[in-house]
Motif scaffolding. Structure first.
Motif, PDB file in Angstrom:
ATOM      1  N   GLN A   1       0.696  -1.087   0.108  1.00 23.79           N
ATOM      2  CA  GLN A   1      -0.226   0.036   0.107  1.00 23.79           C
ATOM      3  C   GLN A   1       0.950   1.198  -0.045  1.00 23.79           C
ATOM      4  OE1 GLN A   1      -2.626  -0.286   3.320  1.00 23.79           O
ATOM      5  NE2 GLN A   1      -4.312  -1.173   2.136  1.00 23.79           N
TER       6      GLN A   1
ATOM      7  N   ALA B   1     -12.558   5.958   2.291  1.00 23.74           N
ATOM      8  CA  ALA B   1     -12.140   7.334   1.751  1.00 23.74           C
ATOM      9  C   ALA B   1     -13.417   8.386   2.041  1.00 23.74           C
ATOM     10  CB  ALA B   1     -12.532   7.266   0.293  1.00 23.74           C
TER      11      ALA B   1
ATOM     12  N   ALA C   1      -7.928  14.058  -4.765  1.00 22.00           N
ATOM     13  CA  ALA C   1      -7.397  12.795  -3.466  1.00 22.00           C
ATOM     14  C   ALA C   1      -7.215  13.070  -2.255  1.00 22.00           C
ATOM     15  CB  ALA C   1      -6.357  11.999  -4.314  1.00 22.00           C
TER      16      ALA C   1
ATOM     17  N   THR D   1      -4.641  10.686 -10.049  1.00 24.10           N
ATOM     18  CA  THR D   1      -4.181   9.464  -9.313  1.00 24.10           C
ATOM     19  C   THR D   1      -3.711   8.647 -10.648  1.00 24.10           C
ATOM     20  OG1 THR D   1      -6.417   8.414  -9.586  1.00 24.10           O
ATOM     21  CG2 THR D   1      -5.503   9.485  -7.516  1.00 24.10           C
ATOM     22  N   ASP D   2      -3.684   9.065 -11.920  1.00 26.86           N
ATOM     23  CA  ASP D   2      -3.108   7.984 -13.091  1.00 26.86           C
ATOM     24  C   ASP D   2      -1.442   8.280 -12.882  1.00 26.86           C
ATOM     25  OD1 ASP D   2      -2.306   8.055 -15.976  1.00 26.86           O
ATOM     26  OD2 ASP D   2      -3.969   6.660 -15.463  1.00 26.86           O
TER      27      ASP D   2
ATOM     28  N   ARG E   1       0.163  12.449 -10.397  1.00 28.10           N
ATOM     29  CA  ARG E   1       0.698  11.386  -9.462  1.00 28.10           C
ATOM     30  C   ARG E   1       2.015  11.039 -10.029  1.00 28.10           C
ATOM     31  NH1 ARG E   1      -1.842   6.290  -6.715  1.00 28.10           N
ATOM     32  NH2 ARG E   1      -0.415   5.987  -4.958  1.00 28.10           N
TER      33      ARG E   1
ATOM     34  N   TYR F   1      -7.128  -9.189  -4.447  1.00 25.98           N
ATOM     35  CA  TYR F   1      -6.991  -7.953  -5.154  1.00 25.98           C
ATOM     36  C   TYR F   1      -5.897  -7.908  -6.181  1.00 25.98           C
ATOM     37  CZ  TYR F   1      -8.570  -6.744  -0.376  1.00 25.98           C
ATOM     38  OH  TYR F   1      -9.492  -6.927   0.872  1.00 25.98           O
TER      39      TYR F   1
ATOM     40  N   GLY G   1      -3.255  -2.180  -7.935  1.00 19.28           N
ATOM     41  CA  GLY G   1      -4.786  -1.989  -8.037  1.00 19.28           C
ATOM     42  C   GLY G   1      -5.121  -1.082  -7.139  1.00 19.28           C
ATOM     43  N   PRO G   2      -6.436  -0.664  -6.715  1.00 21.74           N
ATOM     44  CA  PRO G   2      -6.972   0.482  -5.797  1.00 21.74           C
ATOM     45  C   PRO G   2      -6.606   0.125  -4.530  1.00 21.74           C
ATOM     46  CG  PRO G   2      -8.534  -0.107  -7.573  1.00 21.74           C
ATOM     47  CD  PRO G   2      -7.505  -1.265  -7.598  1.00 21.74           C
ATOM     48  N   GLN G   3      -6.601  -1.294  -4.035  1.00 22.19           N
ATOM     49  CA  GLN G   3      -6.170  -1.618  -2.769  1.00 22.19           C
ATOM     50  C   GLN G   3      -4.632  -1.588  -2.505  1.00 22.19           C
ATOM     51  OE1 GLN G   3      -8.492  -2.170  -0.063  1.00 22.19           O
ATOM     52  NE2 GLN G   3      -6.917  -2.336   1.255  1.00 22.19           N
TER      53      GLN G   3
ATOM     54  N   PRO H   1      -1.774  -0.079  -4.327  1.00 24.87           N
ATOM     55  CA  PRO H   1      -1.286   0.750  -5.578  1.00 24.87           C
ATOM     56  C   PRO H   1       0.499   0.589  -5.610  1.00 24.87           C
ATOM     57  CG  PRO H   1      -1.324   2.207  -3.646  1.00 24.87           C
ATOM     58  CD  PRO H   1      -2.189   0.976  -3.507  1.00 24.87           C
TER      59      PRO H   1
ATOM     60  N   THR I   1      -0.432   8.788  -1.889  1.00 25.34           N
ATOM     61  CA  THR I   1      -1.849   9.665  -1.651  1.00 25.34           C
ATOM     62  C   THR I   1      -1.904   9.832  -0.258  1.00 25.34           C
ATOM     63  OG1 THR I   1      -3.063   7.780  -1.626  1.00 25.34           O
ATOM     64  CG2 THR I   1      -2.872   8.504  -3.873  1.00 25.34           C
TER      65      THR I   1
END
Length: 700
Positions: free
Chosen positions: A64, A261, A274, A324-325, A331, A576, A580-582, A584, A665
């Motif tokens: 993470q 979030a 973000a 966030t890309d 980012r 996951y 990915g989102p969980q 990154p 983030t």
């Protein structure tokens, strides 16, 4: 012989056939406490179990945010709590030396996610484009993951063994985490502080500690034991409640993602920039472990990166994509600034350590040459001036005495002038050789682990064996710098060490991004493993534990952790997507961008001036820190204001923490800062009310 507790002597008792002269000669060695077991299977098993939990936790947080923790303090505390609960059924009490082996095993098991590249190198390989990988393997199955872990798990451990005598015995580097763990274990087992040299002070500290944990002269033994049991039950209950609350949040956030979030700064800042909060208690706990200064510099980095630079890049059209890309958003743009800060801080810090070592080596060499010249001239003068055999004999007796005494020590060993060692040989003694790892194991293990690494890397990624050998040979001196930085600052700059290796291998294997990433992973693994073992060996040395027993625990933990980490990585990857989102995996992007940069890929538009500016700042800060450290007074004056030197050093900017705040983030940083701030406030309140009790509780 192994008793019911699983105690294996490992030569920590009286050796069979040991003569009286052998026993007398051991008085010249640093004492190892032979009154208690050193290596036991019960300590190893508990260390493996707790280390497995920490391994899953470190892998989770590493994927993470890129940050993992050694958890040596927590391992010793939990291990003590387990055996405290079982003390009524134990034949042999759980002692400090066993606790040292337990935490060594747990740390070796817990840190494999970073040492094995599971939170950086392996995800970075998955991010390679097909044309960048050039047909090389980028995803591994369970067996291949285990082979990869075995390739990286050992050479750093074997290489750390020869460094022990120089860094711990002679130079007595602080290794702050290792020293703190030794103090923690001493408090838990009601021993005097091992860092206090004065018996009077030690006795005073023991009295304070005993008073703080309920052992005072005015309390009977029975009442004292009752109070002690109540306190431990309370602490275990707090641990259980914290576990339940953190687990409940994790479960609820899985079914109700909105609570992961929270738009505490408004919906627009949350949606477009973000800025939101993930109120995870596990993040708060990690912030407590990191400490307030580290978390504050992470927060400063987050504000600079996501509050200033990110809006600037997007509004100026330099990064027009979604914030966030990684490729088109801000980012990915600010990541290069983070990378510049990380490299500048790490490389300059390593350079300062290397310069200091070169200066000290030159000073030792000069003293050695001068000492030999002085002794030679003294002998010539004696032979000229002595006219009788008796006088000559007496002179040679005096010379022999000097050879084993202070004069030779002045020239051939580290002196106080060198800033590293104590003036007396008695303060530089090591434990008996029967407690040390034999040299043949050290060097054959280093050679064997290097060959193992070469063979596995060739089989997995088709990297030529000679290139892997170069990577290992480069990793070893970098590991020395990492160990020395860790011993002096408690920070092992493994990320910077990996980047140095990547720069070198851009010339060794130009255009080979897979080989570049693997070389960086090898350097990082060597520095991480060597640093972890050195912290543990410092703990053991202070507590009179057997280095051989610690080495056995380290090796068992390392082997076991390879399979645990590989299984955990595949489990997380199945549930996951990684990245990915969980998960990154920001460090994977850092590794990959560095590999691309040194192999000729262009930078994003208009980022170069910012890279230069932040690089200059974080090149200057470590250098300025050296001058602050050399200030002779306890107060540093900044203009008309005077600030305590200890406060300045504690709050000196951390480039690594600042960079982590940029590439993560804000939701990964905010809760850690909240945890650290809350703990700091509570700490001040407790200390103001009951200082002795607070010291013990906060160390725990």
């Amino acid at each position: 012989m192994v008793d019911r507790t699983g105690y294996i002597p490992l030569d920590n008792g009286s050796a069979v056939g040991q003569t009286h002269n052998d026993r007398v000669s051991e008085n010249h060695y640093h004492k190892v406490d032979t009154s208690q077991p050193q290596f036991t299977w019960r300590a190893v098993i508990v260390g493996l179990l707790f280390g497995t939990i920490l391994c899953f936790s470190n892998l989770w947080f590493g994927l993470q945010s890129g940050w993992i923790s050694m958890m040596s303090l927590q391992s010793s505390l939990v291990g003590f709590a387990v055996f405290k609960a079982l003390e009524h059924i134990l034949d042999i009490p759980f002692g400090p030396a066993e606790n040292v082996v337990l935490q060594s095993t747990a740390v070796a098991t817990a840190t494999m996610p970073l040492a094995g590249g599971f939170v950086g190198i392996l995800p970075a390989l998955k991010l390679l484009e097909p044309e960048e990988s050039k047909g090389a393997r980028t995803e591994l199955n369970f067996g291949q993951l285990c082979a990869w872990g075995m390739a990286l798990a050992f050479f750093g451990v074997f290489f750390a063994i020869p460094l022990r005598k120089q860094t711990i015995i002679r130079e007595k580097l602080k290794f702050p985490s290792g020293t703190a763990t030794a103090q923690m274990i001493s408090v838990l087992h009601k021993r005097s502080d091992p860092t206090l040299q004065c018996d009077v002070v030690a006795a005073s500290h023991s009295a304070i500690t005993a008073d703080a944990i309920g052992d005072s002269d005015s309390t009977s033994d029975q009442d004292s034991k009752y109070i002690d049991d109540v306190k431990w039950i309370t602490k275990l209950l707090a641990l259980f409640v914290s576990f339940l609350l953190s687990g409940a949040y994790a479960l609820l956030s899985h079914f109700f993602p909105i609570i992961s979030a929270l738009p505490i700064f408004g919906s627009r800042l949350s949606r477009d920039w973000a800025w939101n909060l993930m109120p995870s208690l596990s993040y708060a706990g990690q912030g407590i472990i990191m400490g307030l200064p580290t978390c504050m510099w992470m927060l400063v980095g987050s504000v600079v990166g996501w509050g200033i630079l990110s809006p600037l890049a997007r509004n100026a059209g330099w990064a027009p994509g979604v914030v966030t890309d990684w490729k088109t958003g801000s980012r990915g743009w600010i990541l290069w600034i983070s990378l510049a800060v990380m490299i500048s801080d790490s490389v300059i810090s390593l350079g300062l350590v290397a310069a200091k070592e070169a200066r000290n080596a030159y000073a030792r060499f000069s003293r050695s040459v001068h000492g030999r010249q002085h002794q030679r001239q003294t002998l010539i003068d004696q032979q000229r001036n002595n006219s009788t055999t008796e006088v000559t004999h007496s002179s040679h007796d005096d010379y022999d005495m000097d050879q084993s005494g202070n004069e030779t020590q002045t020239y051939f060993a580290d002196s106080p002038d060198s800033g590293h060692a104590e003036p007396s040989d008695q303060q530089n003694i090591d434990v008996s050789p029967r407690f040390l790892i034999p040299a043949w194991i050290t060097w054959s293990g280093l050679a064997g682990s290097t060959l193992l690494c070469m063979g596995i890397i060739f089989a997995l990624f088709d990297v030529p064996m000679y290139d892997t050998l170069i990577a290992v040979l480069l990793a070893l001196p970098l590991a020395i710098l990492g160990v020395r930085a860790l011993g002096e600052t408690d920070l092992n700059p493994v990320s910077g060490i990996g980047k140095v290796s990547q720069v070198v291998f851009a010339g060794v294997m130009p255009g080979n991004l897979v080989g570049n990433l693997v070389a960086g992973g090898i350097a990082e693994a060597g520095a991480q493993q060597a640093g972890d073992l050195m912290q543990d060996l410092k703990t053991g040395h202070l507590l009179n534990a057997s280095p051989r027993a610690q080495f056995c625990g380290q090796m068992i933990g390392s082997v076991f952790s390879v399979f645990v980490t590989a299984g955990a990585y595949l489990l997380y990857n199945k549930v996951y997507p990684i990245p990915g989102p969980q998960f990154p995996v920001p460090t994977a992007q850092v590794w990959l961008d560095m590999a691309r940069l040194v192999n000729g890929h262009p930078l994003p538009p208009h980022v170069w001036p910012f890279i230069n500016a932040f690089s200059i700042i974080f090149i200057a800060l470590p250098i300025a820190g050296v001058f602050v450290d050399r200030v002779k007074t306890d107060v540093v004056f900044v203009g008309p204001w005077g600030i305590k030197k200890a406060t300045v050093k504690r709050w000196w900017p951390s480039g690594i923490a600042f960079a982590i705040g940029i590439y993560n983030t804000p939701n990964f940083t905010l809760m850690r800062a909240i945890g650290a701030i809350t703990t700091s406030i509570v700490t001040e309140i407790i200390i103001s009310r009951n200082k002795p009790l607070a010291v013990v509780d906060l160390e725990a």
